[in-house]
Design an enzyme around this catalytic site. Structure first.
Site, PDB file in Angstrom:
ATOM      1  N   GLY A  95       0.807  -1.219   0.000  1.00  0.00           N
ATOM      2  CA  GLY A  95       0.000   0.000   0.000  1.00  0.00           C
ATOM      3  C   GLY A  95       0.838   1.265   0.000  1.00  0.00           C
TER       4      GLY A  95
ATOM      5  NE  ARG B 124      -2.363 -13.995  -6.949  1.00  0.00           N
ATOM      6  CZ  ARG B 124      -1.774 -13.003  -6.294  1.00  0.00           C
ATOM      7  NH1 ARG B 124      -1.333 -11.937  -6.940  1.00  0.00           N
ATOM      8  NH2 ARG B 124      -1.625 -13.086  -4.985  1.00  0.00           N
TER       9      ARG B 124
ATOM     10  CG  ASP C 125       1.525  13.328   1.335  1.00  0.00           C
ATOM     11  OD1 ASP C 125       0.408  12.791   1.173  1.00  0.00           O
ATOM     12  OD2 ASP C 125       1.692  14.359   2.005  1.00  0.00           O
TER      13      ASP C 125
ATOM     14  CB  THR D 243       2.009   3.302  -8.389  1.00  0.00           C
ATOM     15  OG1 THR D 243       0.868   2.567  -7.948  1.00  0.00           O
ATOM     16  CG2 THR D 243       1.572   4.409  -9.331  1.00  0.00           C
TER      17      THR D 243
ATOM     18  NE  ARG E 211      -2.859  -7.176   2.552  1.00  0.00           N
ATOM     19  CZ  ARG E 211      -1.896  -7.661   1.768  1.00  0.00           C
ATOM     20  NH1 ARG E 211      -0.668  -7.170   1.863  1.00  0.00           N
ATOM     21  NH2 ARG E 211      -2.145  -8.615   0.901  1.00  0.00           N
TER      22      ARG E 211
ATOM     23  NE  ARG F  90      -3.879  -1.769  -2.287  1.00  0.00           N
ATOM     24  CZ  ARG F  90      -2.738  -2.414  -2.022  1.00  0.00           C
ATOM     25  NH1 ARG F  90      -2.780  -3.608  -1.429  1.00  0.00           N
ATOM     26  NH2 ARG F  90      -1.583  -1.874  -2.345  1.00  0.00           N
TER      27      ARG F  90
END
Length: 299
Positions: free
Chosen positions: A113, A143, A271, A118, A247, A236
């Site tokens: 997270g 998967r 941020d 990203t 987590r 999410r």
């Protein structure tokens, strides 16, 4: 008779070591001269005794020859050992030089997270020829859409543990009941393409990596706070309250370790995404040449 004895000794010795002939004959000659007489009329010993002295002399020759063979054997063994050691040192130096010429790996870590995926996705998109992910091993099942050897090297727990025990992995960790790890070969495959190998690993993997000689650059991607991290994870909508709390607990422990002295070379606070990416690229440029016309030479 004395001359005949010398000839007999020379013939016997020459079968073992010609270089010892003169030395051994000179050693045995006084014994023969004293006990076999000479050409000045000295009394000769009986034939039986003379034969005994000759046999004694031949034994002496055999001893000298045997010692010569033993000394020669150990001399050759020592020479081969030195040659082998010299070759090992040369091979080691070559390996060190080859390793030094490869781009340093880049370790990017952070709690789930934190936004590291990203940032890495954008880094690879902006620099497609500069970086490469090492393909990790995992014991979890594939998967939908995942390919073996591309997304992961899917393995059994027994096979992966065997590789870890054999020293084939530079880092490994167990997360949510599955094993994950990075093999030495996976990193080397990327480096040999002239790219910077990026390792996106868990904090447990960072701990294991610190025990190796890989010498990567460590970059931490961290959220501004645990509260902000919780908001992202809730957004999410993939977590239960139980898994979310788990987590967050792991994240607190990881950040406590990550903020220790000397653990990470650089810290990027995520941020706002654009600001974080600018900071991230600034860090990357300190250690990797991103010039489009030049290679990814680590600094």
């Amino acid at each position: 008779m004395f001359v005949q004895c010398q000839r007999l000794l020379a013939t016997s010795l020459s079968r073992f070591s010609p270089s010892l002939t003169v030395r051994c004959i000179s050693s045995c000659s006084p014994l023969l001269a004293r006990n076999t007489g000479n050409n000045r009329g000295e009394k000769l010993l009986p034939p039986e005794e003379r034969l005994g002295y000759l046999k004694a002399a031949e034994k002496r020759v055999a001893v000298f020859a045997g010692l010569s063979l033993i000394v020669g054997y150990f001399a050759l063994k020592s020479a081969f050992s030195k040659m082998s050691s010299r070759k090992e040192e040369q091979d080691k130096k070559k390996a060190e030089l080859a390793k030094a010429s490869l781009p340093r790996p880049l370790v990017v870590a952070g709690p789930s997270g934190s936004g590291k995926s990203t940032l890495l996705t954008r880094l690879f998109s902006d620099n497609p020829d500069k970086f490469g992910f090492s393909v990790s091993h995992t014991t979890r099942k594939p998967r939908p859409g995942e390919e073996n050897g591309k997304h992961y090297h899917f393995s059994t727990r027994e096979s992966m543990q065997k590789g870890i025990d054999a020293g084939a992995f530079i880092e490994w960790a167990e997360y949510s009941g599955n094993m994950y790890g990075t093999s030495k070969k996976a990193v080397r495959d990327v480096q040999e393409q002239g790219r910077v190998c990026v390792l996106d690993i868990e904090m447990q993997g960072v701990r294991n990596l610190k025990k190796t000689d890989l010498n990567p650059v460590y970059v931490l991607i961290r959220p501004p706070s645990i509260e902000a991290l919780e908001e992202r994870l809730r957004a999410r909508q993939t977590e239960t309250e139980e898994s979310l709390e788990k987590r967050l607990t792991i994240a607190r422990e990881e950040l406590d370790y990550a903020e220790g002295p000397g653990v990470f070379d650089y810290v990027v606070m995520n941020d706002k995404l654009e600001t974080a990416y600018e900071t991230f690229i600034g860090v990357i440029k300190k250690v990797v040449n991103l010039d489009k016309d030049e290679g990814s030479t680590p600094q």
